[in-house]
Scaffold this active site. Sequence first.
Site, PDB file in Angstrom:
ATOM      1  CE1 TYR A  81     -18.193  27.295  -4.769  1.00  0.00           C
ATOM      2  CE2 TYR A  81     -19.870  28.775  -4.266  1.00  0.00           C
ATOM      3  CZ  TYR A  81     -19.018  28.754  -4.912  1.00  0.00           C
ATOM      4  OH  TYR A  81     -18.310  29.618  -5.904  1.00  0.00           O
ATOM      5  CG  PHE A  91     -12.486  24.061  -8.180  1.00  0.00           C
ATOM      6  CD1 PHE A  91     -13.693  24.757  -8.386  1.00  0.00           C
ATOM      7  CD2 PHE A  91     -12.750  22.857  -7.668  1.00  0.00           C
ATOM      8  CE1 PHE A  91     -14.911  24.149  -8.309  1.00  0.00           C
ATOM      9  CE2 PHE A  91     -13.766  22.179  -7.786  1.00  0.00           C
ATOM     10  CZ  PHE A  91     -14.935  22.836  -8.073  1.00  0.00           C
ATOM     11  CG  ASP A  92     -15.302  28.941  -6.418  1.00  0.00           C
ATOM     12  OD1 ASP A  92     -14.987  30.086  -5.760  1.00  0.00           O
ATOM     13  OD2 ASP A  92     -16.175  29.147  -7.372  1.00  0.00           O
ATOM     14  CB  ILE A 111     -22.832  22.284 -12.963  1.00  0.00           C
ATOM     15  CG1 ILE A 111     -22.845  22.029 -11.387  1.00  0.00           C
ATOM     16  CG2 ILE A 111     -21.991  22.976 -13.631  1.00  0.00           C
ATOM     17  CD1 ILE A 111     -21.560  21.305 -10.956  1.00  0.00           C
ATOM     18  CE1 TYR A 137     -18.354  24.498 -14.884  1.00  0.00           C
ATOM     19  CE2 TYR A 137     -17.757  23.100 -13.477  1.00  0.00           C
ATOM     20  CZ  TYR A 137     -18.504  24.334 -13.636  1.00  0.00           C
ATOM     21  OH  TYR A 137     -18.747  25.323 -12.793  1.00  0.00           O
ATOM     22  CG  PHE A 154     -19.386  21.264  -5.331  1.00  0.00           C
ATOM     23  CD1 PHE A 154     -18.885  22.515  -5.389  1.00  0.00           C
ATOM     24  CD2 PHE A 154     -19.709  20.357  -6.581  1.00  0.00           C
ATOM     25  CE1 PHE A 154     -18.525  23.125  -6.707  1.00  0.00           C
ATOM     26  CE2 PHE A 154     -19.303  20.950  -7.878  1.00  0.00           C
ATOM     27  CZ  PHE A 154     -18.782  22.340  -7.936  1.00  0.00           C
TER      28      PHE A 154
END
Length: 699
Positions: A81, A91-92, A111, A137, A154
Amino acid sequence: QALGSRCFLCLWVPYTGRRLAASLAQARPRPAMSDGEGSGDEFDYSPPAAPLPDGIQKEILVSPKDSWKKPKAGDELTVHYVGSLEDGTQFDSSRDRGEPIKFTIGQGQVIKGWELGIATMTKGETSKLTIQPEYAYGEAGSEPTIPPNAVLIFEVELIGILSKDDLFGDDGCVKSTIKEGSASWSHPSKGSEVSMSLKATAEGDILVEDRYEIDYVIGSADLGEDLGRVIDKALKEMSKDEVCSLKCTKDYVYKGKGHGAVNIELTLHEIYNTSDVSMLKDGTVMKKTVKDGEGHDRPEDGFDVVLRVNTATDASGAAIPGFSGPKELSFRCCEGDVCDVIEGASRDMKRGEHCLVTCVVPWKVQEPKLGLGEVDLPKVVLGLEMISFSKGKEMWSRTNEDKVELALDRKDCAAKLFKNKRFEMALDKYKKVVETIGSHDQFHDELKKGCAELKRTVELNKAACYLQLNDPTSALASCNIVLREDRNNLKALFRRAKAHHARMEHTEAAGDLERLIELEPGNDEAKKLLPHVKRAQKIADKASKNTFAKMCEGFGSIDFEHKKKKEEPKPVEPEEPKQNPNTVMVSFKIEHKPEEGETVHVVGGADELGKWDATKSVAMTKLPMPFIPPTGSGKPPVEHHYWEGVVELPQELGRIEYQYVIRGPKGDRQEEGSRHKCDLSGMGGSRVRCSDSWRGAGA
């Protein structure tokens, strides 16, 4: 085409979803997009049938070809991902780390946007998921990388799906798929014979048991109670060439042997296809496919066949003395050139197929070409291999005249088979005559008239075959078909009389014979049979009279009250309405001693029998216990518990299949094994009685 694809997914995904391969690998810690530390927000998830909620948008970037498998709750998934905010800030990314992540779906490890979105993906798919805060979140965010109320984007690639299946729901045995099977739609069931390998190891890789390519019948208990239960359950969810591992807790298998936890590697090599290839489908000749053949074509009537007989053994597996094989046989299919066993088996074989054919009737396997002309064993097993067969002219390419000519040739061949006392093959050939000309409504008048006459002749000859095969009911049906169009047909009257006589219906038999003698006073066969029929009727009447007399004597010995009540006149019962000539009153009868609250039902493929739905089955009535006088020994008489149900069925259903179901507080118990059969063809306006015995365990 799109609609067809949609239907394919609807059909296959739920079916293959039962193939639950599982892993006991420990779940990784939640990745950066998890629900926050200490949330513990787990929910029981199953793949949604409805579209994704408004808070989750999905865009498919890469859709793999021929991919159908989707994840379900409890599966361990492997994904790559890349996560970004709406402004494009990343962010990731698992791709940056060079290693995909693994998590178990449906356990709250990620999530909810992932749980719901990835559940709609297929293996190998890459999609873009845009997830609103309430499915990510929320107001809290996940500082410092994800701000409050952030919309997350994503790009997710679903790399792998490792299914988990707790076989018995008690965490005692978990199945994991190591290698997918080659035919995911085909699974063995109870009673199926398979070829499998089994390797069991205990803690510390200590070998407990290792069996390679053994033949095993599911449900046979050959592996013992505990191990057999686990292996049977796993095999029913596997397909050919599948390899799986079964992780069993201490004493779940090999109880009391001190092995501790045991891991079993199970391989399903082959599912043997077993079929009844006898001419009458009576189970006397059974074929087991050992090696599947090529394509889908099989020999048909008139095809030239080359078949090799490799082995001929008895029940113990020993070679039969005198067998001259291995030997190739060349013959024309369905013309009686070889024995019934080879004729029946060859019609059910593909090119290159290997099979074992078991015969329990000696004369059906007697074949001089193989040195088996005088074999007289209770069980013979032949190993056959289909070398080749050549196609004849396709039926659709034949003219109407060609079809009639072929039907006449088949009729002549059937007559030769009958003369040679090959009654089963002759009957099969006569049936093919009718199939050849089919519906002849479109034929010209002269040809149509000839076809109608040919069909009448064939029905008469079928009746002769049925009488030779001790099937008077079917003979009766064939004669009725002829007499419906020609009520004075002499052969039909005589053969129907013989069928009635065999069914102990002597009055009807005498009526047909008297009618025949009236039409043809010089018919010697009818004159000879009539006295036998009348004598049998007298014997039956005498037996009934004696039975009735004993019943009256038993009633007369009862100490009635001195004051007899004045008998009230019996109400005049209305005449029973005449039965529809297109329907058959079928009486189903079976014996079963019920437990508290149990009833017996009959279920079958016809709408009137519930279409195999036990909840719509026909309830049967328990008949009163028959009166049996006490014996001199003082022993109580044997109890009989009979159940009967009468159903009106249309004769156009032809040959029907049915089974009995016991319904009660403990649930439903249905018969096992082969289904009961009843032929309604030509029986319109009459009654058929089916007296059966329970098949299989559970009665």
